[in-house]
Motif scaffolding. Structure first.
Motif, PDB file in Angstrom:
ATOM      1  N   SER A 244       0.783  -1.522  -0.061  1.00  0.00           N
ATOM      2  CA  SER A 244      -0.073   0.030  -0.070  1.00  0.00           C
ATOM      3  C   SER A 244       1.001   1.233  -0.062  1.00  0.00           C
ATOM      4  CB  SER A 244      -0.810   0.096   1.255  1.00  0.00           C
ATOM      5  OG  SER A 244      -0.126   0.398   2.445  1.00  0.00           O
ATOM      6  N   ALA A 254      -4.591   4.256   1.679  1.00  0.00           N
ATOM      7  CA  ALA A 254      -4.811   2.655   1.500  1.00  0.00           C
ATOM      8  C   ALA A 254      -3.997   1.619   2.470  1.00  0.00           C
ATOM      9  CB  ALA A 254      -4.425   2.361   0.107  1.00  0.00           C
ATOM     10  N   ALA A 258      -5.540  -1.580   4.067  1.00  0.00           N
ATOM     11  CA  ALA A 258      -4.946  -2.747   3.283  1.00  0.00           C
ATOM     12  C   ALA A 258      -4.702  -3.925   4.357  1.00  0.00           C
ATOM     13  CB  ALA A 258      -3.597  -2.419   2.668  1.00  0.00           C
TER      14      ALA A 258
END
Length: 279
Positions: A244, A254, A258
């Protein structure tokens, strides 16, 4: 006094399922992101959290966790900052056990007596120190137990029945069974072989046995959960985090999702074994 670890493993056993034990490295990829991730893990389904203390020479760790430690050290993570992270985590989460996992050198430099006092006050529940064998229990294990911290020992496929009693003598909290020979994340464990090994260890101790090293997918976690009291996942979470990051290895929006997304999938798989067994 009943510890958080004992309480959590007992609760999972009463639900007829294994505990999900998640590993992240403190300070990876930076302090703030790591703290946000730590705070998000219980809600994602983590029953126990292992928090890696970054170290320059992590001999038992595979490439993923070595890289995580280097990212954390580059970002300025220290043992003192790791304890501060646990303290801040505890301000909002009283029940989820936190185990510090790492090597003796940073603790030795910090000072054993000072470290144990600060760790206990921060809300740490246990320690996994991979480079201190039972022969060195006076260094840290016995003082940790006296301070009220569980000292969790590793057993491996090469720990035979003659060696096992020494390994288990002062172990508390749970036994961490290393399911493969070698470094973290290097191979995939065989669930049947692991189940037999867990049964052998449990003939020597009443402690829960959690299995780690090499568990990467929800399906693998479910297979291990069928024969163990806990399933430990580390390298797969570090890989999700790394995937990420941006080109400069910095966190992105993210990053936390993630990791927590994978934790949720793992938790569902582990709990799915319990539901199947309970029906």
């Amino acid at each position: 006094m009943t510890t958080r670890l004992a309480t959590r493993f007992k609760a999972c056993a009463e639900q007829g399922r294994a505990a999900l034990v998640t590993f992240i490295t403190a300070g990876d990829p930076d302090h703030d992101t790591s703290l946000a991730l730590l705070k998000a893990l219980p809600g994602a389904g983590a029953d126990v959290i292992e928090l890696g203390v970054p170290f320059t020479d992590p001999m038992a760790d595979g490439p993923a966790i070595q890289a995580a430690g280097l990212r954390a050290l580059k970002a300025g993570q220290t043992l003192a900052k790791t304890l501060a992270m646990v303290r801040e985590f505890r301000a909002g989460e009283a029940d989820t056990p936190v185990v510090l996992m790492g090597y003796y050198n940073p603790i030795y430099i910090y000072g054993v007596e000072r470290f144990l006092k600060d760790a206990k006050e921060a809300g740490v529940d246990g320690l996994i120190v991979v480079d201190l064998p039972p022969e060195e229990d006076n260094e840290l294990c016995l003082p940790a137990l006296k301070a009220g911290l569980d000292f969790i020992r590793l057993a491996t496929p090469t720990t035979d029945d003659r060696r096992l009693p020494a390994v288990l003598a002062n172990t508390a909290g749970f036994v961490y069974y290393v399911s493969i020979t070698g470094i973290t994340g290097a191979a995939t464990p065989d669930a049947d072989v692991v189940g037999q090994a867990v049964a052998r260890i449990k003939r020597h101790t009443g402690l829960p046995v959690a299995v780690g090293f090499g568990v990467k997918t929800p399906a693998q976690a479910a297979a291990i959960a069928a024969g163990a009291d806990g399933v430990v996942v580390g390298s797969a979470l570090i890989d999700a985090l790394r995937g990420s990051l941006d080109a400069g290895e910095r966190a992105t929006p993210a990053t936390v999702p993630a990791v927590t997304g994978l934790v949720s999938a793992l938790a569902e798989a582990v709990r799915g074994v319990a539901r199947a067994a309970a029906e």
